[in-house]
Write a protein that holds these residues in place. Structure first.
Motif, PDB file in Angstrom:
ATOM      1  N   UNK A 107       0.694  -1.243  -0.038  1.00  0.00           N
ATOM      2  CA  UNK A 107      -0.059   0.111  -0.030  1.00  0.00           C
ATOM      3  C   UNK A 107       0.862   1.254  -0.048  1.00  0.00           C
ATOM      4  N   UNK A 108       0.399   2.250  -0.428  1.00  0.00           N
ATOM      5  CA  UNK A 108       0.757   3.709  -0.441  1.00  0.00           C
ATOM      6  C   UNK A 108       0.083   4.842  -0.503  1.00  0.00           C
ATOM      7  N   UNK A 109       0.525   6.035  -0.399  1.00  0.00           N
ATOM      8  CA  UNK A 109      -0.150   7.185  -0.224  1.00  0.00           C
ATOM      9  C   UNK A 109      -0.064   7.655  -1.842  1.00  0.00           C
ATOM     10  N   UNK A 110      -1.188   8.310  -2.153  1.00  0.00           N
ATOM     11  CA  UNK A 110      -1.115   8.933  -3.562  1.00  0.00           C
ATOM     12  C   UNK A 110      -1.521  10.395  -3.268  1.00  0.00           C
TER      13      UNK A 110
ATOM     14  N   UNK B 287      -1.824  17.117  10.010  1.00  0.00           N
ATOM     15  CA  UNK B 287      -0.595  18.265  10.191  1.00  0.00           C
ATOM     16  C   UNK B 287       0.351  17.835  11.242  1.00  0.00           C
ATOM     17  N   UNK B 288       0.224  16.550  11.767  1.00  0.00           N
ATOM     18  CA  UNK B 288       1.002  15.860  12.827  1.00  0.00           C
ATOM     19  C   UNK B 288       0.603  14.748  12.952  1.00  0.00           C
ATOM     20  N   UNK B 289       1.585  13.614  13.304  1.00  0.00           N
ATOM     21  CA  UNK B 289       1.120  12.212  13.637  1.00  0.00           C
ATOM     22  C   UNK B 289       0.378  12.074  14.849  1.00  0.00           C
ATOM     23  N   UNK B 290      -0.554  11.243  14.607  1.00  0.00           N
ATOM     24  CA  UNK B 290      -1.449  11.171  15.906  1.00  0.00           C
ATOM     25  C   UNK B 290      -2.100   9.826  16.049  1.00  0.00           C
ATOM     26  N   UNK B 291      -2.108   9.309  17.317  1.00  0.00           N
ATOM     27  CA  UNK B 291      -2.192   7.916  17.543  1.00  0.00           C
ATOM     28  C   UNK B 291      -1.287   6.936  17.787  1.00  0.00           C
ATOM     29  N   UNK B 292      -1.388   5.922  18.622  1.00  0.00           N
ATOM     30  CA  UNK B 292      -0.296   5.211  18.886  1.00  0.00           C
ATOM     31  C   UNK B 292       0.065   3.945  18.310  1.00  0.00           C
ATOM     32  N   UNK B 293      -1.148   3.361  17.566  1.00  0.00           N
ATOM     33  CA  UNK B 293      -0.814   2.025  16.534  1.00  0.00           C
ATOM     34  C   UNK B 293      -0.036   2.641  15.302  1.00  0.00           C
ATOM     35  N   UNK B 294       1.368   2.315  15.668  1.00  0.00           N
ATOM     36  CA  UNK B 294       2.105   2.929  14.448  1.00  0.00           C
ATOM     37  C   UNK B 294       2.339   1.966  13.620  1.00  0.00           C
ATOM     38  N   UNK B 295       1.601   1.595  12.495  1.00  0.00           N
ATOM     39  CA  UNK B 295       1.434   0.658  11.870  1.00  0.00           C
ATOM     40  C   UNK B 295       1.471   1.485  10.504  1.00  0.00           C
ATOM     41  N   UNK B 296       2.816   1.483   9.813  1.00  0.00           N
ATOM     42  CA  UNK B 296       3.056   2.496   8.648  1.00  0.00           C
ATOM     43  C   UNK B 296       2.554   3.875   8.770  1.00  0.00           C
ATOM     44  N   UNK B 297       1.799   4.527   7.988  1.00  0.00           N
ATOM     45  CA  UNK B 297       1.358   5.732   7.807  1.00  0.00           C
ATOM     46  C   UNK B 297      -0.174   5.784   8.463  1.00  0.00           C
TER      47      UNK B 297
END
Length: 214
Positions: A83-86, A150-160
């Protein structure tokens, strides 16, 4: 409907957890246009084999190669996923697409946002499932639209998951959703991965005798 055994090549504990929920709780459309549980059709067996992932922007091209490399080791019908972001402004080029993971791994969340300048931008989360049955390789795409936080949020650090906010997520990132009770199920109800696996299951339901192992 005959249940099939399909190997899923992944080393991710997160994907293993999600696959179990998708199999039990998510559906596909069968030949009679009826919603059926994915687990009714497919018994997924997770394999932690290494796979080859060529550096490609095009996720489908990457996944085709990855699926064939998995089959060469497993020698049984198998799927892989990437998977990826577009970014919406680069949708025509599919960027960063298959480059999302190496960029993310090198820069980490804050660096990814800073160096790409994509915070607050519209984006598509795209997952591609590749299936190889020993004779042919097929790909299946799932997409979910949303916005980059605008900033990372959440604790489940699965990829993006810490930066992608799906349109139907109430402004939360995937990771924030997953932190809540029952939130992982909510995420998977709208996930690009679920959509790609469901499309694969609908295809598999049409196959009877074309594959090496049917």
């Amino acid at each position: 409907m005959r249940r099939r055994t399909i190997y899923y090549a992944t080393r991710s504990a997160f994907k293993n957890e999600e696959l179990d929920i998708i199999s039990r709780e998510r559906t596909f459309v069968d030949l009679k246009r009826t919603d059926r549980s994915i687990g009714e059709l497919i018994e997924f067996k997770v394999s932690r084999i290494p796979t080859e992932e060529p550096l490609e922007i095009d996720l489908s091209a990457m996944v085709r190669h990855k699926a064939r490399s998995a089959y060469r080791t497993i020698l049984a019908p198998c799927i892989v996923e990437h998977a990826g972001l577009i970014l919406e402004m680069n949708q025509h080029e599919g960027f960063p697409g298959g480059l999302t993971q190496p960029m993310w791994d090198a820069l980490e969340p804050e660096g990814f946002l800073a160096r790409t300048g994509c915070a607050g931008e519209r984006a598509i989360a795209r997952a591609v499932v590749g299936y190889c049955d020993g004779k042919q390789t097929h790909t299946f795409v799932g997409e979910t639209t949303g916005t980059i936080a605008r900033a990372p949020r959440g604790s489940r650090e699965f990829y993006w998951d810490v930066v992608f906010c799906p349109d139907d997520g109430g402004g939360m990132t995937y990771a924030e959703m997953s932190d809540q009770p029952g939130g992982l199920q909510k995420k998977l109800a709208m996930s690009q991965s679920t959509k790609a696996i469901s499309a694969f299951a609908s295809f598999l339901a049409t196959q009877n005798g074309n594959g090496l192992f049917d």
